[in-house]
Motif scaffolding. Structure first.
Motif, mmCIF file in Angstrom:
data_model
loop_
_atom_site.group_PDB
_atom_site.id
_atom_site.type_symbol
_atom_site.label_atom_id
_atom_site.label_comp_id
_atom_site.label_asym_id
_atom_site.label_seq_id
_atom_site.Cartn_x
_atom_site.Cartn_y
_atom_site.Cartn_z
ATOM 1 N N GLU A 80 9.193 -1.575 -11.736
ATOM 2 C CA GLU A 80 9.588 -1.319 -10.352
ATOM 3 C C GLU A 80 11.070 -1.562 -10.107
ATOM 4 O OE1 GLU A 80 7.438 -2.879 -7.123
ATOM 5 O OE2 GLU A 80 5.618 -1.730 -7.538
ATOM 6 N N TRP A 95 6.496 6.496 -4.575
ATOM 7 C CA TRP A 95 6.029 5.111 -4.511
ATOM 8 C C TRP A 95 4.574 4.997 -4.085
ATOM 9 C CZ3 TRP A 95 8.445 1.575 -6.997
ATOM 10 C CH2 TRP A 95 9.837 1.590 -7.121
ATOM 11 N N GLU A 105 -2.214 -1.829 -5.216
ATOM 12 C CA GLU A 105 -2.074 -2.533 -3.948
ATOM 13 C C GLU A 105 -3.372 -3.168 -3.460
ATOM 14 O OE1 GLU A 105 -0.245 0.055 -1.132
ATOM 15 O OE2 GLU A 105 1.763 -0.524 -1.764
ATOM 16 N N LEU A 140 3.974 -1.981 -12.468
ATOM 17 C CA LEU A 140 4.669 -3.121 -11.862
ATOM 18 C C LEU A 140 5.821 -3.599 -12.747
ATOM 19 C CD1 LEU A 140 1.594 -5.192 -10.592
ATOM 20 C CD2 LEU A 140 3.193 -3.869 -9.200
ATOM 21 N N ARG A 164 2.008 3.122 -6.594
ATOM 22 C CA ARG A 164 1.452 1.824 -6.219
ATOM 23 C C ARG A 164 -0.007 1.899 -5.790
ATOM 24 N NH1 ARG A 164 6.755 0.107 -2.635
ATOM 25 N NH2 ARG A 164 7.977 -0.816 -4.326
#
Length: 463
Positions: free
Chosen positions: A332, A352, A360, A329, A356
């Motif tokens: 990003e 991505w 998430e 994070l 992630r």
């Protein structure tokens, strides 16, 4: 604003100005109300089709003309979709696919839907060849990258698949109908001198091949062979300058300069001879190379390679490498920025979905899958650099899932034999994908697709 009475006798209000060009006998192809705007006339007034000065634009929207199949349509963009001055395409639910950006390379996803014959054979319970095989050619390497997954797979210096066994295996793949082989595995493939002859033979037999390499010992005398006969070559490089290279790959800084010149020479040979082989760079994202992302993206563009892809670091099911996926994070914004370096000839893409995946939701953060069974191993097989065949890389060196050795038996006989299918069946029946498997495994995307195939809803003909 125009007030009209619709066909039901109700008052219909529109945002169409009174002086806008109207279509004569418009029919209903582009009908949005009882009053049909002549959009082709508007388009002629605004040849660049960027916006409309004749249509009312509600607050928070922008208007754009689109020509499609000889007709002129209109798209109303919500300004909230825009980020950094560029509009994101609508998602596949809210917008038709022609408006979405075309995908040149699919780094994040799968392509199993293009191999429906194998899916049909699988559903019928038949024995079939894998669509693709990832295989190591050695069990050792000339660098010591900080992110290396192979270190958890019992690397053995000097161990490799012998030339005769490798070429016999390639011939068997031709007989079986294997469609592609990636020389991507636990060791560095260019340390096996037979890699070049294997690629040439595979091309003659109609098998696509590729290679992921650190590139340092690539034999430039065989450059024409691999550029002519391989589909793609990916350089595993997670740095854009000398100091970062030495830090991340634990290799001499001078090796960075040699590698860059080697890649530059390959790009030149490829372009001069019209070879179709795709050349790319891949960064495995770890904190030690966060400061290298922009530098490598710019380096790839300067070298003239086809792409630069940034992927997550694969950790084992026991978290032996120690990756904290939440840490991604922090970077990003940088990753989004480097993707803007993409052009028609150079793709910069971040994986991505997998980057992630651990952040998430608890679904992936805690290892849980969107499917309960691993069905993917017969479609995407993996072979260790010592010639031993397993259904999946994380099962290397685990006797329960050992299928056979390319030095001892024919790969054709393996695939058609009982042991091969018993192991795949054991995986599907016994492996708990929520506890026994690592995040973002090789078969993950394929498994989601196959799970849906095996578990259809009712009324499937009502698509």
């Amino acid at each position: 604003m125009t007030d009209k009475t619709n066909r039901f006798g109700e008052t219909a209000k529109t945002d169409i100005p009174n002086d806008v060009p109207l279509a004569n006998q418009p029919g209903h192809k582009l009908r949005t109300s009882n009053v049909i705007v002549d959009r082709s006339a508007l388009a002629k007034q605004n040849k660049e089709l960027e916006d409309s000065r004749k249509l009312a634009v509600p607050e928070g929207q922008e208007v754009q003309f689109v020509e499609e199949a000889g007709q002129v349509g209109i798209i109303r963009w919500d300004k909230s979709w825009k980020k950094d001055g560029e509009a994101d395409a609508p998602n596949t639910f809210t917008g038709p696919s022609f408006r979405n950006k075309k995908e040149k390379f699919r780094f994040d996803g799968h392509k199993l839907m293009y191999h429906l014959d194998r899916i049909a054979a699988w559903e019928r319970g038949e024995r079939f060849a894998p669509v693709h095989v990832d295989m190591g050619l050695t069990k050792f390497c000339n660098t010591a990258c900080l992110y290396c997954y192979a270190v958890v797979q019992n690397m053995t210096k000097g161990t490799m698949i012998q030339r005769d066994a490798l070429l016999r295996y390639i011939e068997d793949c031709g007989k079986l109908g294997v469609r592609s082989i990636g020389f991507i595995g636990d060791g560095e493939p260019t340390l096996n001198p037979a890699v070049y002859d294997a690629a040439v033979l595979a091309r003659k037999l109609g098998i696509d091949t590729s290679m992921a390499t650190n590139g340092l010992l690539l034999d430039m005398d065989r450059a024409h062979d691999i550029l002519r006969d391989m589909s793609w070559i990916r350089f595993n490089l997670s740095a854009g300058e000398r100091d970062g290279f030495q830090r991340v790959h634990q290799s001499k800084a001078d090796n960075f300069d040699e590698l860059v010149e080697k890649i530059r020479a390959l790009v030149k040979i490829k372009k001069e001879n019209g070879y179709k082989c795709t050349l790319g760079l891949q960064m495995v994202l770890i904190p030690e190379c966060y400061d290298q992302v922009v530098k490598e993206a710019e380096l790839g563009k300067e070298l003239g390679v086809d792409y630069f892809v940034i992927k997550h670091c694969s950790d084992s099911e026991y978290k032996e490498i120690g990756i904290d996926y939440k840490d991604y994070l922090r970077i990003e914004d940088v990753l989004k920025e480097v993707e803007k370096l993409s052009t028609d000839d150079y793709v910069v893409q971040v994986k991505w979905d997998k980057i992630r995946a651990g952040t998430e939701s608890a679904l992936y953060k805690d290892g849980f899958r969107k499917y309960d069974v691993c069905y993917g191993t017969p479609f995407v097989l993996q072979i260790s650099g010592n010639g031993k065949v397993y259904p999946c890389g994380p099962f290397f060196n685990k006797d329960r899932f050992y299928i056979g050795d390319l030095h001892e038996q024919s790969f054709f006989d393996m695939v058609m034999g009982d042991r091969y299918w018993a192991v795949h069946r054991d995986v599907s029946e016994s492996v708990d994908v929520h506890k026994d498997c690592a995040i973002g495994c090789r078969q993950d995307y394929v498994n989601k697709f196959l799970w849906d195939m095996k578990n259809p809803p009712e009324h499937i003909n009502f698509i």
